[in-house]
Structures are given as structure tokens and as C-alpha cells.
Scaffold this motif. Structure first.
Motif, short mmCIF file in Angstrom:
data_model
loop_
_atom_site.label_atom_id
_atom_site.label_comp_id
_atom_site.label_asym_id
_atom_site.label_seq_id
_atom_site.Cartn_x
_atom_site.Cartn_y
_atom_site.Cartn_z
N THR A 128 63.18 49.70 42.95
CA THR A 128 63.32 48.35 43.47
C THR A 128 63.30 48.37 45.00
O THR A 128 63.51 49.42 45.63
N ASP A 129 63.07 47.22 45.57
CA ASP A 129 63.08 47.14 47.04
C ASP A 129 64.46 47.51 47.59
O ASP A 129 64.56 48.14 48.66
N ALA A 130 65.51 47.15 46.88
CA ALA A 130 66.85 47.51 47.34
C ALA A 130 67.05 49.02 47.32
O ALA A 130 67.62 49.60 48.25
N GLN A 131 66.53 49.69 46.29
CA GLN A 131 66.67 51.15 46.21
C GLN A 131 65.89 51.85 47.31
O GLN A 131 66.30 52.91 47.79
N ALA A 168 65.66 51.10 50.31
CA ALA A 168 66.46 51.13 51.54
C ALA A 168 67.74 51.94 51.41
O ALA A 168 68.41 52.19 52.42
N GLU A 169 68.09 52.37 50.21
CA GLU A 169 69.32 53.13 50.01
C GLU A 169 69.13 54.58 50.45
O GLU A 169 68.00 55.08 50.51
N PRO A 170 70.23 55.29 50.74
CA PRO A 170 70.09 56.69 51.17
C PRO A 170 69.53 57.57 50.06
O PRO A 170 69.83 57.38 48.87
N SER A 171 68.69 58.51 50.44
CA SER A 171 68.29 59.59 49.53
C SER A 171 69.32 60.71 49.64
O SER A 171 70.32 60.58 50.36
N ASP A 218 67.11 61.10 43.92
CA ASP A 218 68.36 60.79 43.21
C ASP A 218 68.14 59.67 42.19
O ASP A 218 68.92 58.73 42.08
N THR A 247 66.20 57.55 53.94
CA THR A 247 66.35 56.64 52.81
C THR A 247 65.49 57.14 51.66
O THR A 247 64.67 58.06 51.80
N ARG A 248 65.65 56.48 50.51
CA ARG A 248 64.73 56.82 49.41
C ARG A 248 63.29 56.55 49.83
O ARG A 248 62.37 57.29 49.44
N SER A 252 59.60 52.11 55.20
CA SER A 252 60.14 50.79 54.88
C SER A 252 59.19 49.93 54.06
O SER A 252 59.44 48.73 53.87
#
Length: 228
Positions: free
Chosen positions: A23-26, A28-31, A139, A37-38, A82
Motif C-alpha cells: 500500500t502507499d502507506a507501507q 513510506a514506513e521504515p524498512s 519486512d 523506507t520500504r 517515494s
């Protein structure tokens, strides 16, 4: 040893599967990689495929080009990390396919096709490693248990220079031992994950504390690092 083209194609398919529901939210989350980020992970993998495919395309015309110009690699990763999830899926599929098609046209792997690898193990091996190792960094459910034993044996051979002298590795699930000295034992996939700097499913064991790892070895891996 022939380059594992089919194994790399399988790794590419697994990467496409793993990010299919990203997802777009994922994004931007940390890898699991510090500072990334992921989104940085597929950005890196897509661009590495683009760069390697471009090198081979030029090589097939008798031309030599660099994988990246100075600073280009990091700049592209930062510029594309991004992208939204759909953009990452599209770039991953396009560039992985481009690389596979370029490599399919190489008839003689005894000659260098990569100007940065003058004593090359075919760069297919580098791609094989980077896809499977970075799949952990996303992850998103991939763990070392999913690696093949062949891949793990190969990866241990390449990353052994990270271990200090006097340390041996013994796989408990395949008949392989590397080096001599204080023994570190574990499943071969866990033995591969540890020097790769990734979390094993089951930490290797030793009578002594696990040693600090040295720097990542410079590439290319030499032929003696490959399984027979």
C-alpha cells in the motif's frame, strides 16, 4: 558454474508477489534497513536491474558503459523511493523483465559483460543475492527459511570474508563446513543470514560469543567463492 538465470527469474517473481499488495502507506514506513523506507528497497532493486540491463544491452553492441556515473545510484534511489505502490510495482516488473531479456541474449558468460567486474563471476550471482537479501528488508513476510539451500551455501561462500580468522561455520542441515577454528553452527540459511547482517530465523550457536563481523566484502566475488 553456469549463472543461475532461472533462479534469478524466480527471485524476481517472488519480489513481484511480495509487493503485489503493498500500500502507499507501507511504502513510506521504515524498512529493516536503517535510514531506508520500504520504498527505498524496490527503488534500489528496480534501478539496479535497469543499470545492469543497460550495461548488457550496450555490451551486445560492442559498447562499454558504467553501471552508474558517480553519485547516480544514490540519487536515483532517493528520487524514486517515494513513488506510490503502483509505481513501484510497475518499475519492478518492467526493469526485472528488461534485465532477464538482456541476460537471455548472452551466449558466452566467460567474457566480462560488466565493466565494473573485470574478474567476474557473472553478475547474475550478485543480482540473485541482492533480491533475496533485500526481500528480508521489506519486512513483508519473507524470512531466511524461504531461501534455497543452494542460495544459502553460495551466500555463505561469498560473505565468509566478513568473519575473523579462526572461526569456522558448520551447517547442521546440509553437509557443509567452512574454515577451521572456533565453530559457529546452525542451519545453512541462518548461517547465510548472519554474515549478511540480517536476522536469522534461529541464531547460530557457538561455544564462544559470536564474533563481530568485518566489513562487507568488495565485489565481485571470485570464482573460488562459488559452490562446485
Amino acid at each position: 558454474m553456469e549463472p543461475p538465470l532461472d533462479a534469478v527469474a524466480h527471485a524476481h517473481r517472488r519480489l513481484v508477489e511480495v509487493i503485489a499488495d503493498l500500500t502507499d502507506a507501507q511504502v513510506a514506513e521504515p524498512s529493516l534497513l536503517p535510514g531506508w523506507t520500504r520504498g527505498h528497497v524496490p527503488a534500489h532493486l528496480a534501478d539496479a536491474a535497469r543499470a545492469r540491463g543497460r550495461v548488457v544491452e550496450h555490451w551486445s553492441r560492442g559498447e562499454r558503459v558504467a553501471l552508474w556515473e558517480p553519485g547516480e545510484r544514490d540519487a536515483i534511489i532517493e528520487a524514486t523511493a517515494s513513488l506510490d505502490a503502483a509505481g513501484h510495482r510497475a518499475a519492478t516488473a518492467e526493469m526485472s523483465g528488461r534485465l532477464e531479456r538482456a541476460w537471455a541474449g548472452v551466449a558466452d558468460w566467460s567474457a566480462p559483460v560488466d565493466p565494473d567486474e573485470d574478474d567476474p563471476v557473472p553478475p547474475v550471482f550478485t543480482r540473485w543475492r541482492e533480491v533475496w537479501i533485500h526481500l528480508l528488508d521489506l519486512d513483508l513476510g519473507v524470512r531466511p527459511a524461504e531461501w534455497s539451500a543452494e542460495f544459502a551455501v553460495h551466500t555463505v561462500g561469498v560473505l565468509r570474508p566478513r568473519l575473523p580468522a579462526g572461526v569456522s561455520l558448520r551447517a547442521t542441515d546440509v553437509a557443509r563446513t567452512w574454515g577451521a577454528g572456533t565453530e559457529v553452527a546452525g542451519g545453512v540459511r541462518d548461517l547465510a543470514a548472519w554474515p549478511a547482517g540480517r536476522r536469522p530465523d534461529e541464531p547460530p550457536t557457538s561455544a564462544a560469543p559470536l564474533p563481530e563481523l568485518g566489513p562487507w566484502p568488495s565485489y565481485p566475488a571470485r570464482r573460488q567463492d562459488l559452490p562446485n
